[in-house]
Design a protein around this motif. Sequence first.
Motif, PDB file in Angstrom:
ATOM      1  N   LEU A 230       0.510  -1.361   0.361  1.00  0.00           N
ATOM      2  CA  LEU A 230      -0.126  -0.366   0.111  1.00  0.00           C
ATOM      3  C   LEU A 230       1.251   1.727   0.084  1.00  0.00           C
ATOM      4  CD1 LEU A 230      -2.669   1.283   0.232  1.00  0.00           C
ATOM      5  CD2 LEU A 230      -2.698   0.771   2.380  1.00  0.00           C
ATOM      6  N   PRO A 231       1.736   1.361   0.900  1.00  0.00           N
ATOM      7  CA  PRO A 231       2.429   2.499   0.914  1.00  0.00           C
ATOM      8  C   PRO A 231       3.180   2.834  -0.362  1.00  0.00           C
ATOM      9  CG  PRO A 231       3.716   1.175   2.152  1.00  0.00           C
ATOM     10  CD  PRO A 231       2.026   0.454   1.475  1.00  0.00           C
ATOM     11  N   ALA A 232       3.820   1.376  -0.926  1.00  0.00           N
ATOM     12  CA  ALA A 232       4.192   1.636  -2.326  1.00  0.00           C
ATOM     13  C   ALA A 232       3.428   2.269  -3.308  1.00  0.00           C
ATOM     14  CB  ALA A 232       4.594  -0.016  -2.449  1.00  0.00           C
ATOM     15  N   LEU A 233       2.305   1.904  -3.283  1.00  0.00           N
ATOM     16  CA  LEU A 233       1.460   2.269  -4.153  1.00  0.00           C
ATOM     17  C   LEU A 233       1.224   3.618  -4.120  1.00  0.00           C
ATOM     18  CD1 LEU A 233      -1.024  -0.143  -4.795  1.00  0.00           C
ATOM     19  CD2 LEU A 233       0.399   0.474  -6.664  1.00  0.00           C
ATOM     20  N   LEU A 234       1.383   4.012  -3.318  1.00  0.00           N
ATOM     21  CA  LEU A 234       1.521   5.370  -2.831  1.00  0.00           C
ATOM     22  C   LEU A 234       2.610   6.533  -3.067  1.00  0.00           C
ATOM     23  CD1 LEU A 234      -0.304   5.415   0.721  1.00  0.00           C
ATOM     24  CD2 LEU A 234      -2.080   6.147  -1.803  1.00  0.00           C
ATOM     25  N   LEU A 235       3.571   5.496  -3.433  1.00  0.00           N
ATOM     26  CA  LEU A 235       4.690   5.961  -3.061  1.00  0.00           C
ATOM     27  C   LEU A 235       5.306   6.376  -4.273  1.00  0.00           C
ATOM     28  CD1 LEU A 235       6.507   6.278   0.348  1.00  0.00           C
ATOM     29  CD2 LEU A 235       4.926   8.134  -0.181  1.00  0.00           C
ATOM     30  N   LEU A 236       4.659   5.056  -5.757  1.00  0.00           N
ATOM     31  CA  LEU A 236       5.468   4.679  -6.698  1.00  0.00           C
ATOM     32  C   LEU A 236       5.278   5.747  -7.767  1.00  0.00           C
ATOM     33  CD1 LEU A 236       6.448   2.296  -7.622  1.00  0.00           C
ATOM     34  CD2 LEU A 236       4.834   1.326  -8.712  1.00  0.00           C
ATOM     35  N   MET A 237       4.954   7.109  -8.021  1.00  0.00           N
ATOM     36  CA  MET A 237       4.964   8.301  -8.416  1.00  0.00           C
ATOM     37  C   MET A 237       5.845   8.824  -8.324  1.00  0.00           C
ATOM     38  SD  MET A 237       1.828  11.303 -10.284  1.00  0.00           S
ATOM     39  CE  MET A 237       0.593   9.686  -9.249  1.00  0.00           C
ATOM     40  N   VAL A 238       6.075   9.198  -7.136  1.00  0.00           N
ATOM     41  CA  VAL A 238       7.158   9.943  -7.344  1.00  0.00           C
ATOM     42  C   VAL A 238       8.612   9.789  -7.993  1.00  0.00           C
ATOM     43  CG1 VAL A 238       8.621  11.158  -5.147  1.00  0.00           C
ATOM     44  CG2 VAL A 238       6.299  10.159  -4.862  1.00  0.00           C
ATOM     45  N   PRO A 239       9.515   8.348  -7.811  1.00  0.00           N
ATOM     46  CA  PRO A 239      10.900   8.725  -8.863  1.00  0.00           C
ATOM     47  C   PRO A 239      10.239   9.008 -10.270  1.00  0.00           C
ATOM     48  CG  PRO A 239      10.005   6.393  -7.650  1.00  0.00           C
ATOM     49  CD  PRO A 239       9.186   7.406  -7.393  1.00  0.00           C
ATOM     50  N   TYR A 240       9.102   8.480 -10.813  1.00  0.00           N
ATOM     51  CA  TYR A 240       9.084   8.706 -12.301  1.00  0.00           C
ATOM     52  C   TYR A 240       9.604  10.410 -12.551  1.00  0.00           C
ATOM     53  CZ  TYR A 240       7.748   3.642 -12.549  1.00  0.00           C
ATOM     54  OH  TYR A 240       7.511   2.360 -12.576  1.00  0.00           O
ATOM     55  N   ALA A 241       8.688  11.126 -11.370  1.00  0.00           N
ATOM     56  CA  ALA A 241       8.149  12.466 -11.742  1.00  0.00           C
ATOM     57  C   ALA A 241       9.196  13.278 -11.877  1.00  0.00           C
ATOM     58  CB  ALA A 241       7.223  13.276 -11.005  1.00  0.00           C
ATOM     59  N   VAL A 242      10.485  12.843 -10.418  1.00  0.00           N
ATOM     60  CA  VAL A 242      11.955  13.714 -10.369  1.00  0.00           C
ATOM     61  C   VAL A 242      12.764  13.102 -11.519  1.00  0.00           C
ATOM     62  CG1 VAL A 242      13.694  13.234  -8.745  1.00  0.00           C
ATOM     63  CG2 VAL A 242      11.313  13.264  -8.073  1.00  0.00           C
ATOM     64  N   LEU A 243      12.663  10.924 -11.616  1.00  0.00           N
ATOM     65  CA  LEU A 243      13.469  11.593 -12.871  1.00  0.00           C
ATOM     66  C   LEU A 243      13.349  11.858 -14.490  1.00  0.00           C
ATOM     67  CD1 LEU A 243      14.050   7.154 -11.912  1.00  0.00           C
ATOM     68  CD2 LEU A 243      15.267   9.555 -11.696  1.00  0.00           C
ATOM     69  N   TYR A 244      12.072  11.970 -14.325  1.00  0.00           N
ATOM     70  CA  TYR A 244      11.782  12.592 -16.096  1.00  0.00           C
ATOM     71  C   TYR A 244      11.598  13.746 -16.280  1.00  0.00           C
ATOM     72  CZ  TYR A 244       8.834  13.327 -20.020  1.00  0.00           C
ATOM     73  OH  TYR A 244       8.840  13.689 -21.460  1.00  0.00           O
ATOM     74  N   ALA A 245      11.868  14.973 -14.568  1.00  0.00           N
ATOM     75  CA  ALA A 245      11.708  16.284 -14.573  1.00  0.00           C
ATOM     76  C   ALA A 245      13.562  16.930 -14.805  1.00  0.00           C
ATOM     77  CB  ALA A 245      11.350  16.790 -13.275  1.00  0.00           C
ATOM     78  N   THR A 246      14.196  15.643 -13.954  1.00  0.00           N
ATOM     79  CA  THR A 246      15.816  16.226 -13.925  1.00  0.00           C
ATOM     80  C   THR A 246      16.547  16.025 -14.969  1.00  0.00           C
ATOM     81  OG1 THR A 246      16.309  14.178 -12.399  1.00  0.00           O
ATOM     82  CG2 THR A 246      15.666  16.589 -11.735  1.00  0.00           C
ATOM     83  N   LEU A 247      15.635  14.694 -15.933  1.00  0.00           N
ATOM     84  CA  LEU A 247      16.957  14.217 -16.765  1.00  0.00           C
ATOM     85  C   LEU A 247      16.095  14.034 -18.370  1.00  0.00           C
ATOM     86  CD1 LEU A 247      16.998  10.115 -14.794  1.00  0.00           C
ATOM     87  CD2 LEU A 247      18.966  12.028 -15.122  1.00  0.00           C
ATOM     88  N   SER A 248      17.680  13.970 -19.101  1.00  0.00           N
ATOM     89  CA  SER A 248      16.653  14.540 -20.711  1.00  0.00           C
ATOM     90  C   SER A 248      15.943  13.205 -20.596  1.00  0.00           C
ATOM     91  CB  SER A 248      17.656  14.395 -21.300  1.00  0.00           C
ATOM     92  OG  SER A 248      19.016  12.997 -21.389  1.00  0.00           O
ATOM     93  N   ARG A 249      15.307  12.975 -21.735  1.00  0.00           N
ATOM     94  CA  ARG A 249      14.374  11.539 -22.465  1.00  0.00           C
ATOM     95  C   ARG A 249      14.964  10.629 -22.584  1.00  0.00           C
ATOM     96  NH1 ARG A 249       9.991  14.660 -26.091  1.00  0.00           N
ATOM     97  NH2 ARG A 249       8.966  15.627 -24.894  1.00  0.00           N
ATOM     98  N   GLY A 250      16.462  10.660 -23.167  1.00  0.00           N
ATOM     99  CA  GLY A 250      17.080   9.769 -23.468  1.00  0.00           C
ATOM    100  C   GLY A 250      17.954   8.592 -22.037  1.00  0.00           C
ATOM    101  N   ALA A 251      17.989   9.222 -20.881  1.00  0.00           N
ATOM    102  CA  ALA A 251      18.868   9.291 -19.715  1.00  0.00           C
ATOM    103  C   ALA A 251      17.747   8.214 -18.828  1.00  0.00           C
ATOM    104  CB  ALA A 251      19.530  10.606 -18.712  1.00  0.00           C
ATOM    105  N   PHE A 252      16.417   9.069 -19.027  1.00  0.00           N
ATOM    106  CA  PHE A 252      15.488   8.800 -17.610  1.00  0.00           C
ATOM    107  C   PHE A 252      15.092   7.057 -18.422  1.00  0.00           C
ATOM    108  CE2 PHE A 252      10.742   8.351 -18.318  1.00  0.00           C
ATOM    109  CZ  PHE A 252      10.371   7.880 -16.829  1.00  0.00           C
TER     110      PHE A 252
END
Length: 301
Positions: free
Chosen positions: A28-50
Amino acid sequence: MKTGPRPLLWSGAALLLLLMLAVPVLNLPALLLLMVPYAVLYATLSRGAFLLHLLPVWLMAGLIAGPGVLIFGLFFLLPGIAMGHLYRKAAPASKVIRVVTLIMLAQLMLELLLFEMILDLSLLDEMSSTIRATLESVGAEYMAAAGWSDEQTELLIQMIIHMIPLTFIVISFMVTVLSHYIARRAVLRSGLDVPAFPQAKDWRLPRVLVVYYLIAYVIDLVMAAGDDSFLAVAVMNLVPLLSYVFAIQAVGFFFFIAHERGWNKAVPILIAIPVLLIQPLSLIGVLDTAFPIRKSFTKSK
């Protein structure tokens, strides 16, 4: 943008959350937080690096925990990318919350449709059967003694099923708000300027929502019990949804008073608990939206 070793740490966090999905209680906590790494990585990296960070994470998660966890990983991928993209555009927090919530809501509704079309499995029918079986096995004797009829059971099941849209909206909103709260702070440390959400004391809803609420409330009052028309279902979901929205506005109202009167910051937080839990208190938010009552609490200059 300043990245350094942080993308590797967030990739590790994404892998850990995917693996936690296979562990009872931790899923359950994993489901609540799973979006966070995706958002951070996409915001801070190029699409290829993502992609270079994402693919190894999914491969390892699939090998260790099985391909089932990737279904949930895929579900949160699109809203996570959308959140990260809006961070890169320095979009207002209100837009981030609105767009990502709508994406999650659309995905939830689409899943119901796909299950029925592709797998020939109606989740609504399965839910109805589960509720009916639970009521019959657990409370049959007590319900019969209380004069509970089969018709009342069916009405209860119908009401629960009809409230699914509201449930999906609340889930999508809460997950989005939690993810934004965490992801925004992580992205700020990487050098991106992401606008903050307005302070609670400054929350103001458009007055037109009061009109919509009154119309929906009147329709709900005159609607016949057991009506399963589209209008009835829409109103059944709209009234409690708007009540909760106005409850949030009421919370903002008390934060405004606390700011004007110099109260301790803990006071409006404590007041917010009963306001959010007791539906009639949402009327305070309705009045705050409809009338300029805040002027009565404003310090004279």
